[in-house]
Write a protein that holds these residues in place. Structure first.
Motif, PDB file in Angstrom:
ATOM      1  N   ARG A   1       0.859  -1.188   0.000  1.00  0.00           N
ATOM      2  CA  ARG A   1       0.000   0.000   0.000  1.00  0.00           C
ATOM      3  C   ARG A   1       0.897   1.241   0.000  1.00  0.00           C
ATOM      4  O   ARG A   1       2.063   1.180   0.373  1.00  0.00           O
ATOM      5  CB  ARG A   1      -0.918  -0.012   1.217  1.00  0.00           C
ATOM      6  CG  ARG A   1      -1.819  -1.238   1.274  1.00  0.00           C
ATOM      7  CD  ARG A   1      -2.883  -1.078   2.337  1.00  0.00           C
ATOM      8  NE  ARG A   1      -2.328  -0.909   3.659  1.00  0.00           N
ATOM      9  CZ  ARG A   1      -2.177  -1.901   4.538  1.00  0.00           C
ATOM     10  NH1 ARG A   1      -2.540  -3.120   4.224  1.00  0.00           N
ATOM     11  NH2 ARG A   1      -1.680  -1.667   5.736  1.00  0.00           N
ATOM     12  N   GLU A   2       0.316   2.366  -0.389  1.00  0.00           N
ATOM     13  CA  GLU A   2       1.118   3.577  -0.563  1.00  0.00           C
ATOM     14  C   GLU A   2       1.828   3.973   0.727  1.00  0.00           C
ATOM     15  O   GLU A   2       2.994   4.402   0.710  1.00  0.00           O
ATOM     16  CB  GLU A   2       0.233   4.724  -1.054  1.00  0.00           C
ATOM     17  CG  GLU A   2       1.024   5.951  -1.454  1.00  0.00           C
ATOM     18  CD  GLU A   2       0.158   6.981  -2.161  1.00  0.00           C
ATOM     19  OE1 GLU A   2      -1.079   6.885  -2.063  1.00  0.00           O
ATOM     20  OE2 GLU A   2       0.715   7.880  -2.826  1.00  0.00           O
ATOM     21  N   ASP A   3       1.151   3.829   1.859  1.00  0.00           N
ATOM     22  CA  ASP A   3       1.779   4.243   3.118  1.00  0.00           C
ATOM     23  C   ASP A   3       2.781   3.218   3.643  1.00  0.00           C
ATOM     24  O   ASP A   3       3.423   3.450   4.659  1.00  0.00           O
ATOM     25  CB  ASP A   3       0.716   4.526   4.176  1.00  0.00           C
ATOM     26  CG  ASP A   3      -0.204   3.336   4.392  1.00  0.00           C
ATOM     27  OD1 ASP A   3      -0.208   2.420   3.546  1.00  0.00           O
ATOM     28  OD2 ASP A   3      -0.920   3.312   5.409  1.00  0.00           O
ATOM     29  N   GLY A   4       2.932   2.094   2.936  1.00  0.00           N
ATOM     30  CA  GLY A   4       3.911   1.095   3.344  1.00  0.00           C
ATOM     31  C   GLY A   4       5.197   1.159   2.556  1.00  0.00           C
ATOM     32  O   GLY A   4       6.094   0.335   2.758  1.00  0.00           O
TER      33      GLY A   4
ATOM     34  N   GLY B   1       2.278  -2.881  -8.371  1.00  0.00           N
ATOM     35  CA  GLY B   1       1.418  -3.949  -7.879  1.00  0.00           C
ATOM     36  C   GLY B   1      -0.057  -3.619  -7.844  1.00  0.00           C
ATOM     37  O   GLY B   1      -0.533  -2.616  -8.361  1.00  0.00           O
ATOM     38  N   TRP B   2      -0.797  -4.525  -7.199  1.00  0.00           N
ATOM     39  CA  TRP B   2      -2.252  -4.442  -7.159  1.00  0.00           C
ATOM     40  C   TRP B   2      -2.769  -3.097  -6.649  1.00  0.00           C
ATOM     41  O   TRP B   2      -3.673  -2.509  -7.240  1.00  0.00           O
ATOM     42  CB  TRP B   2      -2.785  -5.539  -6.249  1.00  0.00           C
ATOM     43  CG  TRP B   2      -3.091  -6.857  -6.896  1.00  0.00           C
ATOM     44  CD1 TRP B   2      -3.978  -7.088  -7.929  1.00  0.00           C
ATOM     45  CD2 TRP B   2      -2.555  -8.136  -6.546  1.00  0.00           C
ATOM     46  NE1 TRP B   2      -4.011  -8.425  -8.230  1.00  0.00           N
ATOM     47  CE2 TRP B   2      -3.158  -9.097  -7.400  1.00  0.00           C
ATOM     48  CE3 TRP B   2      -1.645  -8.563  -5.591  1.00  0.00           C
ATOM     49  CZ2 TRP B   2      -2.861 -10.463  -7.316  1.00  0.00           C
ATOM     50  CZ3 TRP B   2      -1.354  -9.917  -5.517  1.00  0.00           C
ATOM     51  CH2 TRP B   2      -1.962 -10.849  -6.372  1.00  0.00           C
ATOM     52  N   HIS B   3      -2.250  -2.645  -5.531  1.00  0.00           N
ATOM     53  CA  HIS B   3      -2.855  -1.463  -4.912  1.00  0.00           C
ATOM     54  C   HIS B   3      -2.560  -0.171  -5.674  1.00  0.00           C
ATOM     55  O   HIS B   3      -3.356   0.779  -5.618  1.00  0.00           O
ATOM     56  CB  HIS B   3      -2.423  -1.366  -3.445  1.00  0.00           C
ATOM     57  CG  HIS B   3      -2.914  -2.513  -2.627  1.00  0.00           C
ATOM     58  ND1 HIS B   3      -4.250  -2.820  -2.492  1.00  0.00           N
ATOM     59  CD2 HIS B   3      -2.232  -3.478  -1.929  1.00  0.00           C
ATOM     60  CE1 HIS B   3      -4.392  -3.904  -1.734  1.00  0.00           C
ATOM     61  NE2 HIS B   3      -3.191  -4.317  -1.387  1.00  0.00           N
ATOM     62  N   ARG B   4      -1.434  -0.141  -6.384  1.00  0.00           N
ATOM     63  CA  ARG B   4      -1.172   1.012  -7.252  1.00  0.00           C
ATOM     64  C   ARG B   4      -2.229   1.081  -8.363  1.00  0.00           C
ATOM     65  O   ARG B   4      -2.745   2.157  -8.684  1.00  0.00           O
ATOM     66  CB  ARG B   4       0.241   0.895  -7.826  1.00  0.00           C
ATOM     67  CG  ARG B   4       0.561   1.860  -8.955  1.00  0.00           C
ATOM     68  CD  ARG B   4       0.564   3.306  -8.525  1.00  0.00           C
ATOM     69  NE  ARG B   4       0.898   4.169  -9.644  1.00  0.00           N
ATOM     70  CZ  ARG B   4       0.039   4.523 -10.608  1.00  0.00           C
ATOM     71  NH1 ARG B   4      -1.212   4.105 -10.560  1.00  0.00           N
ATOM     72  NH2 ARG B   4       0.431   5.310 -11.589  1.00  0.00           N
TER      73      ARG B   4
END
Length: 379
Positions: free
Chosen positions: A204-207, A216-219
């Protein structure tokens, strides 16, 4: 999940972890289990009581005396993750049971759950663990087959998703997003054990770590639901996702799996639910958290069912409790199907605070006995 969470299915090791408050079990924990390795973590230090110990079953007692939430990693020399525990809060302790082969390792504490951590070299010596029973050998073999099957089935579903992205079809890509993640979510601890794949595919962006490119998926999830556009960069990222997950599929067969790593992987999956899905952080743009939630629970239950015959012999009461709590959580999830008989779930933004609390309580009720499964199969 976040890159800081890329962890542990516990290749050669397995962790059974019970986190308790510093005051609740201080006397017992301070006394320590016979032969236990003690790790005292702070914001600037990671003290390990012994740097050489016999291979086989080990006990690690971790205490976080710092002000930041920390993690403990057991790393192979090439930085693959042998075992880990996230979210050890300030003032709390964790008791860990693990199986390790003879060899060199590093213990790494990660204050704030970021960076490479504060490291200490350690060594496991001797011949290692006792010979495993045929029953547990069969459980490991069956779980390996299950994990490979999940990876094999995932790639075609991912291609449906990435083809839609490359075609610029936002509607089709949205529909394919959650199904493309199911096999990954069911076996996530194995994928994370490789260390380098999870940051590429599921961060995730904050990770993001400093300097890390978001892929990846969340992007792609953000592009579809928040930005509502697909450009050349997103199409290239879709192709990169295909490549990274093909790498994952090829490497699943190389994962080192033990009965305790299976048990602790099941617990890790519940931790995934508690820290990412119940909060709605994992799929914050698509709100498909319940689809991932269900897949995590299914993966945990698969590992449990394979270990259940051995666990039942060693701790029948634990098996009774786990059966009860798995059934309760499954029943609760079924209430949130998007329609009768549907495979999908309602989006999580439609789940109110009281209902989220109910999910949290059910997950916690299962996670506590599940944390004891590794110890039960290691008896």
């Amino acid at each position: 999940m976040s890159s800081s969470s890329r962890a542990a299915f516990l290749a050669a090791a397995g962790l059974a972890i019970v986190t308790v408050t510093a005051t609740g079990c201080a006397q017992k924990t301070d006394a320590g289990a016979a032969g236990a390795i003690r790790v005292t973590a702070s914001d600037s230090d990671c003290k390990v009581s012994k740097t050489e110990f016999p291979a086989g079953k080990i006990s690690v007692e971790v205490e976080n005396k710092g002000s930041k939430v920390t993690e403990l990693y057991v790393l192979f020399p090439d930085d693959r993750i042998a075992a880990e525990r996230e979210n050890i809060g300030p003032g709390t302790k964790a008791t860990i049971t693990a199986e390790v082969k003879a060899g060199e390792y590093e213990f790494a504490c990660k204050p704030g759950m970021k960076g490479d951590g504060i490291r200490t070299k350690v060594k496991a010596t001797g011949e290692g663990a006792r010979k495993r029973s045929p029953e547990l050998d069969a459980a490991v073999a069956a779980y390996r087959s299950y994990a490979q099957g999940q990876a094999d089935e995932t790639l075609p579903k991912v291609k449906v998703f990435t083809d839609a992205v490359r075609a610029g079809d936002i509607t089709a890509a949205k529909a394919a997003f959650a199904p493309s993640r199911t096999g990954w979510e069911r076996t996530e601890p194995i994928a994370e054990s490789f260390g380098d794949i999870d940051p590429l595919t599921d961060t995730r962006e904050d990770g993001l770590e400093p300097g890390q490119k978001w892929t990846g998926w969340h992007r792609l999830e953000k592009a579809l639901w928040a930005d509502k556009k697909i450009g050349d960069e997103e199409k290239a990222l879709a192709t990169q996702l295909d490549k990274d997950l093909t790498d994952w599929q090829k490497r699943v067969g190389q994962a080192e799996i033990t009965p305790t790593s299976m048990a602790n992987g099941a617990k890790e999956l519940l931790d995934e639910v508690a820290t990412g899905k119940v909060t709605g952080e994992e799929d914050r743009y698509s709100h498909t958290d319940l689809d991932d939630f269900k897949a995590n629970v299914e993966g945990a239950q698969k590992a449990y069912e394979l270990l259940k015959p051995t666990a039942a012999k060693n701790d029948a009461a634990l098996v009774t409790e786990l059966d009860k709590q798995f059934a309760a959580l499954d029943a609760l999830l079924e209430k949130y199907r998007s329609a009768p008989g549907a495979t999908a779930f309602v989006t999580y933004d439609k789940v109110g605070a009281a209902d989220r609390k109910q999910f949290s309580d059910a997950v916690n009720a299962l996670a506590e006995p599940l944390s004891k499964l590794a110890a039960a199969v290691a008896k």
